[in-house]
Design a protein around this motif. Structure first.
Motif, PDB file in Angstrom:
ATOM      1  N   THR A  40       9.428  -7.659  27.053  1.00  0.00           N
ATOM      2  CA  THR A  40       8.403  -8.732  26.742  1.00  0.00           C
ATOM      3  C   THR A  40       8.847  -9.315  25.250  1.00  0.00           C
ATOM      4  O   THR A  40       8.309 -10.378  24.923  1.00  0.00           O
ATOM      5  CB  THR A  40       6.876  -8.187  26.266  1.00  0.00           C
ATOM      6  OG1 THR A  40       6.906  -6.917  25.363  1.00  0.00           O
ATOM      7  CG2 THR A  40       6.493  -7.508  27.807  1.00  0.00           C
ATOM      8  N   ARG A  41       9.902  -8.742  24.788  1.00  0.00           N
ATOM      9  CA  ARG A  41      10.314  -9.268  23.520  1.00  0.00           C
ATOM     10  C   ARG A  41       9.606  -9.176  22.556  1.00  0.00           C
ATOM     11  O   ARG A  41       9.275 -10.205  21.731  1.00  0.00           O
ATOM     12  CB  ARG A  41      10.969 -10.559  23.976  1.00  0.00           C
ATOM     13  CG  ARG A  41      12.291 -10.556  24.819  1.00  0.00           C
ATOM     14  CD  ARG A  41      12.968 -11.944  25.071  1.00  0.00           C
ATOM     15  NE  ARG A  41      13.925 -11.849  26.004  1.00  0.00           N
ATOM     16  CZ  ARG A  41      14.973 -12.525  26.090  1.00  0.00           C
ATOM     17  NH1 ARG A  41      15.097 -13.470  25.282  1.00  0.00           N
ATOM     18  NH2 ARG A  41      15.725 -12.247  26.876  1.00  0.00           N
ATOM     19  N   ARG A  42       8.743  -8.050  22.462  1.00  0.00           N
ATOM     20  CA  ARG A  42       7.776  -7.868  21.330  1.00  0.00           C
ATOM     21  C   ARG A  42       8.163  -6.563  20.728  1.00  0.00           C
ATOM     22  O   ARG A  42       8.673  -5.734  21.379  1.00  0.00           O
ATOM     23  CB  ARG A  42       6.438  -7.580  22.124  1.00  0.00           C
ATOM     24  CG  ARG A  42       5.889  -8.942  22.429  1.00  0.00           C
ATOM     25  CD  ARG A  42       4.381  -8.581  22.978  1.00  0.00           C
ATOM     26  NE  ARG A  42       3.765 -10.165  23.374  1.00  0.00           N
ATOM     27  CZ  ARG A  42       2.439 -10.075  23.425  1.00  0.00           C
ATOM     28  NH1 ARG A  42       1.587  -9.423  23.449  1.00  0.00           N
ATOM     29  NH2 ARG A  42       1.906 -11.461  23.883  1.00  0.00           N
ATOM     30  N   ALA A  43       7.535  -6.367  19.489  1.00  0.00           N
ATOM     31  CA  ALA A  43       7.699  -5.215  18.626  1.00  0.00           C
ATOM     32  C   ALA A  43       6.067  -5.034  17.920  1.00  0.00           C
ATOM     33  O   ALA A  43       5.729  -5.848  17.544  1.00  0.00           O
ATOM     34  CB  ALA A  43       8.590  -5.577  17.553  1.00  0.00           C
ATOM     35  N   GLU A  44       5.726  -3.823  18.374  1.00  0.00           N
ATOM     36  CA  GLU A  44       4.571  -3.068  17.456  1.00  0.00           C
ATOM     37  C   GLU A  44       5.162  -2.659  16.288  1.00  0.00           C
ATOM     38  O   GLU A  44       5.582  -1.464  16.426  1.00  0.00           O
ATOM     39  CB  GLU A  44       4.062  -2.468  18.403  1.00  0.00           C
ATOM     40  CG  GLU A  44       2.378  -1.999  17.890  1.00  0.00           C
ATOM     41  CD  GLU A  44       1.708  -1.134  18.670  1.00  0.00           C
ATOM     42  OE1 GLU A  44       0.667  -0.468  18.311  1.00  0.00           O
ATOM     43  OE2 GLU A  44       1.807  -0.981  20.015  1.00  0.00           O
ATOM     44  N   ILE A  45       4.414  -3.017  15.175  1.00  0.00           N
ATOM     45  CA  ILE A  45       5.020  -2.204  13.874  1.00  0.00           C
ATOM     46  C   ILE A  45       3.809  -1.798  13.209  1.00  0.00           C
ATOM     47  O   ILE A  45       2.988  -2.742  13.092  1.00  0.00           O
ATOM     48  CB  ILE A  45       5.599  -3.482  12.996  1.00  0.00           C
ATOM     49  CG1 ILE A  45       6.877  -3.897  13.805  1.00  0.00           C
ATOM     50  CG2 ILE A  45       6.200  -2.991  11.950  1.00  0.00           C
ATOM     51  CD1 ILE A  45       7.547  -5.201  13.360  1.00  0.00           C
ATOM     52  N   VAL A  46       3.817  -0.800  12.779  1.00  0.00           N
ATOM     53  CA  VAL A  46       2.652  -0.092  12.098  1.00  0.00           C
ATOM     54  C   VAL A  46       3.406   0.137  10.623  1.00  0.00           C
ATOM     55  O   VAL A  46       4.285   0.957  10.554  1.00  0.00           O
ATOM     56  CB  VAL A  46       2.308   1.439  12.566  1.00  0.00           C
ATOM     57  CG1 VAL A  46       1.276   1.877  11.660  1.00  0.00           C
ATOM     58  CG2 VAL A  46       1.700   1.220  14.175  1.00  0.00           C
ATOM     59  N   THR A  47       2.522  -0.727   9.744  1.00  0.00           N
ATOM     60  CA  THR A  47       3.537  -0.413   8.288  1.00  0.00           C
ATOM     61  C   THR A  47       2.142  -0.861   7.345  1.00  0.00           C
ATOM     62  O   THR A  47       1.385  -1.723   7.572  1.00  0.00           O
ATOM     63  CB  THR A  47       4.528  -1.565   8.438  1.00  0.00           C
ATOM     64  OG1 THR A  47       5.010  -1.614   6.796  1.00  0.00           O
ATOM     65  CG2 THR A  47       4.197  -2.957   8.633  1.00  0.00           C
ATOM     66  N   GLY A  48       2.517  -0.557   6.207  1.00  0.00           N
ATOM     67  CA  GLY A  48       1.600  -1.005   5.035  1.00  0.00           C
ATOM     68  C   GLY A  48       2.069  -2.181   4.237  1.00  0.00           C
ATOM     69  O   GLY A  48       1.650  -2.913   3.689  1.00  0.00           O
ATOM     70  N   ALA A  49       3.220  -2.766   4.708  1.00  0.00           N
ATOM     71  CA  ALA A  49       3.973  -3.841   4.245  1.00  0.00           C
ATOM     72  C   ALA A  49       3.138  -5.042   4.816  1.00  0.00           C
ATOM     73  O   ALA A  49       2.393  -5.237   5.804  1.00  0.00           O
ATOM     74  CB  ALA A  49       5.306  -4.150   4.420  1.00  0.00           C
ATOM     75  N   ALA A  50       3.194  -6.225   3.925  1.00  0.00           N
ATOM     76  CA  ALA A  50       2.517  -7.490   4.208  1.00  0.00           C
ATOM     77  C   ALA A  50       3.307  -7.960   5.395  1.00  0.00           C
ATOM     78  O   ALA A  50       4.483  -7.874   5.666  1.00  0.00           O
ATOM     79  CB  ALA A  50       2.648  -8.438   3.070  1.00  0.00           C
ATOM     80  N   PRO A  51       2.399  -8.649   6.360  1.00  0.00           N
ATOM     81  CA  PRO A  51       3.242  -9.263   7.489  1.00  0.00           C
ATOM     82  C   PRO A  51       4.473 -10.263   7.037  1.00  0.00           C
ATOM     83  O   PRO A  51       5.481 -10.531   7.805  1.00  0.00           O
ATOM     84  CB  PRO A  51       2.102  -9.926   8.185  1.00  0.00           C
ATOM     85  CG  PRO A  51       0.868  -8.986   7.952  1.00  0.00           C
ATOM     86  CD  PRO A  51       1.146  -8.669   6.483  1.00  0.00           C
ATOM     87  N   GLU A  52       4.024 -10.992   6.170  1.00  0.00           N
ATOM     88  CA  GLU A  52       5.006 -12.014   5.583  1.00  0.00           C
ATOM     89  C   GLU A  52       6.420 -11.401   5.138  1.00  0.00           C
ATOM     90  O   GLU A  52       7.209 -11.960   5.458  1.00  0.00           O
ATOM     91  CB  GLU A  52       4.443 -12.905   4.507  1.00  0.00           C
ATOM     92  CG  GLU A  52       3.124 -13.546   4.566  1.00  0.00           C
ATOM     93  CD  GLU A  52       1.947 -12.703   4.781  1.00  0.00           C
ATOM     94  OE1 GLU A  52       1.893 -11.635   4.342  1.00  0.00           O
ATOM     95  OE2 GLU A  52       0.693 -13.212   5.419  1.00  0.00           O
ATOM     96  N   ALA A  53       6.273 -10.255   4.451  1.00  0.00           N
ATOM     97  CA  ALA A  53       7.361  -9.581   4.198  1.00  0.00           C
ATOM     98  C   ALA A  53       8.235  -8.886   5.341  1.00  0.00           C
ATOM     99  O   ALA A  53       9.471  -9.116   5.431  1.00  0.00           O
ATOM    100  CB  ALA A  53       7.132  -8.481   3.259  1.00  0.00           C
ATOM    101  N   VAL A  54       7.601  -8.442   6.285  1.00  0.00           N
ATOM    102  CA  VAL A  54       8.234  -7.975   7.631  1.00  0.00           C
ATOM    103  C   VAL A  54       8.920  -9.288   8.357  1.00  0.00           C
ATOM    104  O   VAL A  54      10.215  -9.209   8.888  1.00  0.00           O
ATOM    105  CB  VAL A  54       7.290  -7.464   8.546  1.00  0.00           C
ATOM    106  CG1 VAL A  54       7.831  -7.004   9.853  1.00  0.00           C
ATOM    107  CG2 VAL A  54       6.880  -5.960   7.945  1.00  0.00           C
ATOM    108  N   ILE A  55       8.033 -10.344   8.402  1.00  0.00           N
ATOM    109  CA  ILE A  55       8.599 -11.591   9.137  1.00  0.00           C
ATOM    110  C   ILE A  55       9.684 -12.201   8.497  1.00  0.00           C
ATOM    111  O   ILE A  55      10.828 -12.554   8.869  1.00  0.00           O
ATOM    112  CB  ILE A  55       7.629 -12.697   9.443  1.00  0.00           C
ATOM    113  CG1 ILE A  55       6.463 -12.095  10.418  1.00  0.00           C
ATOM    114  CG2 ILE A  55       7.983 -13.948   9.848  1.00  0.00           C
ATOM    115  CD1 ILE A  55       5.387 -12.742  10.575  1.00  0.00           C
TER     116      ILE A  55
END
Length: 65
Positions: free
Chosen positions: A36-51
């Motif tokens: 599906t070309r998706r990633a499920e990410i469990v993190t305390g980091a801000a979404p903007e930082a991950v992106i």
């Protein structure tokens, strides 16, 4: 968070995405679905930082949904 990562298509991509997320949060949990070309990410980091980390690694990522 669940991200669509259209350019992710192989095992190398999976490793690169996992490494990019680990660079932001070493304790993050990343589950990649290449079909599906998706990633499920469990993190305390801000979404903007991950992106931003994924973009720096060469992968455009957008929130799913």
């Amino acid at each position: 968070m669940i991200l669509n990562i259209p350019e992710m298509s192989c095992g190398h991509c999976r490793a690169a995405v996992e490494a990019a997320v680990a660079g932001v949060d070493a304790g993050a949990s990343v589950t990649v679905d290449l079909a599906t070309r998706r990633a499920e990410i469990v993190t305390g980091a801000a979404p903007e930082a991950v992106i931003a980390a994924l973009a720096a690694a060469g992968y455009e990522a957008v929130p799913a949904g």
